[in-house]
Motif scaffolding. Structure first.
Motif, mmCIF file in Angstrom:
data_model
loop_
_atom_site.group_PDB
_atom_site.id
_atom_site.type_symbol
_atom_site.label_atom_id
_atom_site.label_comp_id
_atom_site.label_asym_id
_atom_site.label_seq_id
_atom_site.Cartn_x
_atom_site.Cartn_y
_atom_site.Cartn_z
ATOM 1 N N UNK C 82 0.847 -1.199 0.000
ATOM 2 C CA UNK C 82 0.000 0.000 0.000
ATOM 3 C C UNK C 82 0.876 1.240 0.000
ATOM 4 N N UNK C 83 0.464 2.217 -0.777
ATOM 5 C CA UNK C 83 1.164 3.496 -0.812
ATOM 6 C C UNK C 83 0.366 4.508 0.000
ATOM 7 N N UNK C 84 1.057 5.269 0.851
ATOM 8 C CA UNK C 84 0.392 6.307 1.647
ATOM 9 C C UNK C 84 1.226 7.584 1.575
ATOM 10 N N UNK C 85 0.710 8.655 2.163
ATOM 11 C CA UNK C 85 1.487 9.898 2.241
ATOM 12 C C UNK C 85 2.762 9.706 3.057
ATOM 13 N N UNK C 86 2.712 8.782 4.016
ATOM 14 C CA UNK C 86 3.836 8.535 4.926
ATOM 15 C C UNK C 86 4.925 7.697 4.282
ATOM 16 N N UNK C 98 -4.118 -2.587 8.298
ATOM 17 C CA UNK C 98 -5.205 -1.616 8.115
ATOM 18 C C UNK C 98 -5.223 -0.477 9.125
ATOM 19 N N UNK C 99 -5.137 -0.733 10.445
ATOM 20 C CA UNK C 99 -5.217 0.407 11.374
ATOM 21 C C UNK C 99 -4.036 1.359 11.244
ATOM 22 N N UNK C 100 -2.834 0.823 10.980
ATOM 23 C CA UNK C 100 -1.671 1.709 10.845
ATOM 24 C C UNK C 100 -1.790 2.541 9.571
ATOM 25 N N UNK C 101 -2.250 1.926 8.495
ATOM 26 C CA UNK C 101 -2.452 2.678 7.254
ATOM 27 C C UNK C 101 -3.486 3.778 7.471
ATOM 28 N N UNK C 102 -4.564 3.445 8.187
ATOM 29 C CA UNK C 102 -5.587 4.463 8.468
ATOM 30 C C UNK C 102 -4.993 5.583 9.305
ATOM 31 N N UNK C 103 -4.134 5.215 10.273
ATOM 32 C CA UNK C 103 -3.564 6.222 11.167
ATOM 33 C C UNK C 103 -2.715 7.254 10.432
ATOM 34 N N UNK C 104 -2.046 6.842 9.354
ATOM 35 C CA UNK C 104 -1.218 7.807 8.611
ATOM 36 C C UNK C 104 -2.001 8.444 7.462
ATOM 37 N N UNK C 105 -3.321 8.269 7.456
ATOM 38 C CA UNK C 105 -4.129 8.999 6.484
ATOM 39 C C UNK C 105 -4.737 8.163 5.379
ATOM 40 N N UNK C 106 -4.506 6.847 5.408
ATOM 41 C CA UNK C 106 -5.120 5.981 4.406
ATOM 42 C C UNK C 106 -4.238 5.782 3.188
ATOM 43 N N UNK C 107 -4.585 4.766 2.386
ATOM 44 C CA UNK C 107 -3.783 4.408 1.216
ATOM 45 C C UNK C 107 -4.238 5.179 -0.011
ATOM 46 N N UNK C 108 -3.255 5.615 -0.784
ATOM 47 C CA UNK C 108 -3.583 6.254 -2.058
ATOM 48 C C UNK C 108 -3.583 5.216 -3.184
ATOM 49 N N UNK C 109 -2.969 4.051 -2.928
ATOM 50 C CA UNK C 109 -2.923 2.994 -3.946
ATOM 51 C C UNK C 109 -2.572 1.685 -3.248
ATOM 52 N N UNK C 110 -3.208 0.606 -3.675
ATOM 53 C CA UNK C 110 -2.902 -0.712 -3.117
ATOM 54 C C UNK C 110 -2.746 -1.690 -4.273
ATOM 55 N N UNK C 111 -1.681 -2.496 -4.207
ATOM 56 C CA UNK C 111 -1.489 -3.519 -5.251
ATOM 57 C C UNK C 111 -1.356 -4.896 -4.593
ATOM 58 N N UNK C 112 -1.644 -5.907 -5.396
ATOM 59 C CA UNK C 112 -1.434 -7.289 -4.981
ATOM 60 C C UNK C 112 -0.084 -7.738 -5.554
ATOM 61 N N UNK C 113 0.822 -8.185 -4.672
ATOM 62 C CA UNK C 113 2.188 -8.520 -5.115
ATOM 63 C C UNK C 113 2.141 -9.869 -5.828
ATOM 64 N N UNK C 114 2.093 -9.821 -7.148
ATOM 65 C CA UNK C 114 1.955 -11.059 -7.922
ATOM 66 C C UNK C 114 3.003 -11.208 -8.992
ATOM 67 N N UNK C 115 3.729 -10.144 -9.257
ATOM 68 C CA UNK C 115 4.742 -10.190 -10.302
ATOM 69 C C UNK C 115 5.867 -11.153 -9.898
ATOM 70 N N UNK C 116 6.066 -12.184 -10.709
ATOM 71 C CA UNK C 116 7.081 -13.186 -10.358
ATOM 72 C C UNK C 116 8.478 -12.578 -10.269
#
Lengths: 269, 269, 269
Positions: C82-86, C98-116
């Motif tokens: 997840x990418x955040x402002x922090x 989730x709670x830590x991401x919320x604490x720093x203002x939420x995610x601006x982008x989230x990806x699923x790590x699938x690239x081999x």
């Protein structure tokens, strides 16, 4: 140029306390290397922390020592920073720092960390490692603050000493105590080879050792290899003090020693 | 350019032993990163230390491995430094380093660390991690000493090997043992998927597994998710060896396995 | 410029798991500082890990958080970045972040790590800290990969939340629970000073506290020093929550509290 920070505490590894202080240090002194001396000092055991620091300090890179064993957190005990020829020491005013500071030649200046700008503001009053001691250590290590900017000078005579029991020679017997049981079960005493020399004992001889109420005959050797596996021995340990050990075994279990057990050694006739 | 140092020992975290060695490394190799591989190897368990190092080495940054599991400290066992294509290995001559050195292609040169200038002088003879191995690792990492400056060359044939029990296929059954119980209760065996292929066993089948004197039917799966929560399973673990696990549970407790327990797997009929 | 990596897990210190992940980070992000937040989260306890991360994150240097408490390893739960402002957060999709991401203002982008190409290939499917999460954190920290190169975007609404029990005020009483017992035996609750203000309670007063089925009268103080040694107290702790403590003692033992014990506080009449 940032100084390395050597960090000792009784925070243990159950929680994130050590990690949070590392976070503060990395934020305020991003170029400083941090060395974890130990965080397994028994909770609130100022003497054990002071002894561990004293055994370690000569092997640490000159810089900043951050030490937090602080049963008085939340009372009016002061937070101190001391300047020495070796570097800086930061910790509570309860004797924790005193023997290590003395070992490196004593303090040239001591301040009470009271400047609000050197602290991290916090709702609570209990995590001074994070809010007071850690920031002070980081500011000194990074050069962001001079020691005088942390707070007012403190008269050296007002700083808490640490009272350590000394071994005593009396009527041909040296009496002391076990003051550290290490991970391998070795029992370091507060008796040095000089104390034994005073009562005529020399390396390479057999010594009568009284542990609690029992007598043992132990060889004073240089290396474990001089006795058989499973046998007890006396030797000068890696701190330069007389220790009881068992080759391939545990002296604490074999001899029934814990920290504080009385140990005496009978001089040569 | 300083090399990273990867440090493994049986020093535990009760004391400041690990911290003091870090202090020595930071003093003598201030630019080297230090990675703590593990310090929780059981006291004096050379085989467990060697296995942990072997599992780890391919994931460590090339540089210097410093490994100290040394029940023979204070005897005449040698202190070694080995040069390999991967980097350097420093530790006692008791087999601890041998499998990891073999895994990275073997040693091109081995010396006995005897040069007094490469050691830290000490009153005692028991903390060679601090006084001998740590300094040697730091000197190699920082480039302050070439390996030949640490001491005389040692014939490779004179170095202690580590005898590891191998799994054996006999009359359609593969017999081995559990050789690591991890933090989560998983039991790694010394049996590889190739051993099972020899007796006709394939992933995706049910395998008859004898643990001690009891028989179990376990699915050989790729992922935990293929069985129900609470069920036992066999799989190729993260080291490439056959391990017993329980989804959401502990295989060591459910199957009564400790390190050294005999484990055999019956081949396909 | 490399970002610091803050690493939290339930790997413990029994094994080389933490050390191997450090090896991967040092190999792929050689310039990144690594901070061990804690590795003593109880095995598979996602909520405890999430709480520890939430308490810590504001003290960590902005960069990458790598968190692995992953009872669902080997099932089809996703691996997220997840990418955040922090900065970035990397870990399993089970609510841990989730709670830590919320604490720093939420995610601006989230990806699923699938690239081999962002993974380390492995025989087994169980050590995702080493093979998936660690490499992703290192690639983000070193700048070797942008978050979009790790795998496909994930709709924020599909990410697992963490359900945390909230304190409730009802008929003049605030009801909550103990949700962290720390190394020193202090019991942090999920009750904040604002909750107590709602029922008319103020610092400096005596509060009736029900723990399990027993009632206690405790002073709500600012510092431990306001009560006698051995006495219980309420205070706002270093996380800003109401905690029970005993000056110079252990609240968990004195009051019979474990994580999850119901705690309620009766409002002013």
């Amino acid at each position: 140029m940032s100084l390395p920070i050597s960090f000792l505490s009784d925070f243990g590894h159950d929680d994130e306390f050590v990690g949070v202080v590392h976070g503060v240090l990395a934020t305020l002194a991003p170029e400083s290397r941090v060395i974890d001396v130990s965080h397994s000092v028994a909770r609130g055991d100022v003497r054990a922390g002071a002894l561990a620091l004293t055994r370690s300090v000569q092997y640490l890179p000159p810089g900043v020592v951050l030490a937090v064993v602080d049963p008085g957190v939340g009372t009016d005990r002061r937070a101190l920073a001391a300047e020495t020829e070796w570097g800086y020491f930061v910790g509570p005013d309860n004797g924790l720092l005193s023997p290590a500071v003395a070992m490196v030649g004593g303090a040239t200046r001591i301040v009470s960390i009271e400047n609000e700008e050197a602290r991290i503001p916090s709702a609570g009053e209990t995590f001074h490692g994070r809010d007071i001691f850690g920031p002070a250590a980081a500011l000194l290590a990074s050069g962001e603050a001079a020691i005088g900017e942390l707070g007012p000078d403190v008269p050296p005579g007002s700083v808490s000493p640490l009272l350590l029991p000394l071994a005593e020679a009396h009527e041909g017997t040296v009496t002391g105590e076990a003051w550290w049981i290490d991970h391998f079960g070795n029992a370091q005493t507060n008796i040095g080879p000089d104390d034994l020399a005073q009562v005529g004992l020399r390396p390479g001889t057999t010594v009568t050792v009284k542990i609690g109420s029992r007598l043992h005959q132990l060889s004073w050797v240089v290396s474990y290899g001089e006795v058989e596996a499973g046998q007890g021995l006396l030797h000068v340990d890696s701190s330069g003090l007389i220790a009881l050990a068992v080759r391939g075994g545990r002296a604490d279990e074999d001899f029934g020693i814990v920290e504080g057990t009385a140990v005496s050694m009978v001089g040569a006739p």
